[in-house]
Design an enzyme around this catalytic site. Sequence first.
Site, PDB file in Angstrom:
ATOM      1  N   LYS A  74     151.086 -55.936 -48.210  1.00  0.00           N
ATOM      2  CA  LYS A  74     151.877 -56.981 -48.870  1.00  0.00           C
ATOM      3  C   LYS A  74     151.346 -57.244 -50.284  1.00  0.00           C
ATOM      4  O   LYS A  74     150.146 -57.138 -50.537  1.00  0.00           O
ATOM      5  CB  LYS A  74     151.831 -58.255 -48.030  1.00  0.00           C
ATOM      6  CG  LYS A  74     152.757 -59.365 -48.504  1.00  0.00           C
ATOM      7  CD  LYS A  74     152.647 -60.568 -47.580  1.00  0.00           C
ATOM      8  CE  LYS A  74     153.509 -61.736 -48.044  1.00  0.00           C
ATOM      9  NZ  LYS A  74     153.358 -62.913 -47.149  1.00  0.00           N
ATOM     10  N   SER A 150     157.549 -64.687 -45.580  1.00  0.00           N
ATOM     11  CA  SER A 150     157.588 -64.055 -46.895  1.00  0.00           C
ATOM     12  C   SER A 150     157.192 -62.580 -46.877  1.00  0.00           C
ATOM     13  O   SER A 150     157.334 -61.879 -47.876  1.00  0.00           O
ATOM     14  CB  SER A 150     156.659 -64.800 -47.864  1.00  0.00           C
ATOM     15  OG  SER A 150     155.316 -64.770 -47.419  1.00  0.00           O
ATOM     16  N   GLY A 171     150.872 -67.997 -43.598  1.00  0.00           N
ATOM     17  CA  GLY A 171     150.442 -69.372 -43.782  1.00  0.00           C
ATOM     18  C   GLY A 171     151.468 -70.351 -43.243  1.00  0.00           C
ATOM     19  O   GLY A 171     151.196 -71.534 -43.076  1.00  0.00           O
ATOM     20  N   SER A 174     154.789 -66.324 -42.018  1.00  0.00           N
ATOM     21  CA  SER A 174     155.210 -65.222 -42.887  1.00  0.00           C
ATOM     22  C   SER A 174     154.987 -63.821 -42.323  1.00  0.00           C
ATOM     23  O   SER A 174     155.495 -62.851 -42.884  1.00  0.00           O
ATOM     24  CB  SER A 174     154.530 -65.337 -44.252  1.00  0.00           C
ATOM     25  OG  SER A 174     155.019 -66.447 -44.945  1.00  0.00           O
TER      26      SER A 174
END
Length: 477
Positions: A74, A150, A171, A174
């Site tokens: 990521k 995300s 968090g 995600s």
Amino acid sequence: MHIHTGQGSQRQQGYVAEYVISAVEEFNNNKNPPTPQLVSFNAEDVRKQAAASTQRFEEGKPLSALDGIFMAIKDDIDCYPHPSKGGTTWFDEVRAVDKDAVCVSRLRSCGVIFVGKANMHEFGQGTTGNNPNNGTTRNPHNAERYTGGSSSGPAAIVASGICSAALGTDGGGSVRIPSSLCGVVGLKTTFGRTDIKGALYDGGTLEIIGPIASSVEDIMLVYAAILGASPADKLSLSPSIPCLPDLSSHHEESSILGSMRLGKYTEWFNDVFSPDISTKCEDILNLLSQTYGCKVVEVTIPELHQTRTSHLVSIGSEALAALAPHCQSGNDKKFTLDTRTNLALFRSFTASDYVAAQRLRRRVMYYHMEIFKTVDVIVTPTTGMTAPLIRTRALENGETNLKVTGSLMRFILAGNLIGLPAISVPVGYDKQGLPIGLQIIGRPWGEATILRLAAACEALRSETKKPASYFDVLKGH
């Protein structure tokens, strides 16, 4: 592509690297609509890593079971020499990358081949994966749908078959949200179980680095490789000795699973946008009970609304603190409107709000630890809705849709707020063919328990299908 399958092909010859490169370039450049999964990619670097792995196998000296496996990282986790932009256009200008994050370094020492940095929702400030800066990654099951975020790129590149696994950060769901929406497995470890140093938010109290893969077995392999708390966390959190479930003995597995008590808060469990979600998750619980004798126990989890507020204040304050040093010279104006909206909200929080959120955090932990006196895990749907539609206007300007955010984050916050381990495992599809995930939440340091139960769910699952957008890198198509 599963890890053991990919490694076998890598052991025979290096052609898989060329297929991976071809697939990445097709998804990033030639798909209609465009579906950028990687935001930093160097074909020659991939070839170099693959050649080194092939040579190790030819010499009979593979580094580990992960040698020759292709993984994506990521964009908020350092993977040298790629920049870490966090989904922005500019963050690499104020923060250079000169070495791997700790988790990436551990994987590199195992012989993993890194294909590059995967797309994400800008700075993790959203749950859909929308990104006007890089282009929005599309859901492999339906290109008109979001991947979830995300960690949008990591989940999509695994679901597409290009990579066996990927690393994301979690968090506020995600890792688990995009894993559920893309039909793959995502593990959120106990806070402090792995070392987060080298991630953009490596000074907070909610976020972890976790693996995304196409199977529970592959999750276990990557998890075993990145295990190990930071020196500070070892002192402050005193993590228990990590262990993995032994899935090789069917009789022993049946005995252990048969003694498991699964906590279910029915009113919350059924609070979903589509009844298909609760139905599919209920079906797998019934199968666990019928096959292994697992007992479903009704529980009540108090103050869910207050839990959401405490999480928002905590993660918002920590995100603002992490970004503030880099936004003094007007860089905050370079954020997308979506991110700026969130940061404006976070700036409204006071020190008193943050302290109150931490007090509530302790109370939420107390509630959960009382529940864990009567059950071994808590089970919920992973998300309150399946993959949402992408609005055309949102591709250019981004969007803030609090109703969608609320539905996607409905079940995942306790894992982050109080640091519990949780895993999302696919259990079926809704009437539109979109994946549905079951979330299993464990006691602190209880990864082995949730992995064991996730593997059982995976084995009982009757519905499996390849995504509409899938690339078999072993066959080159």
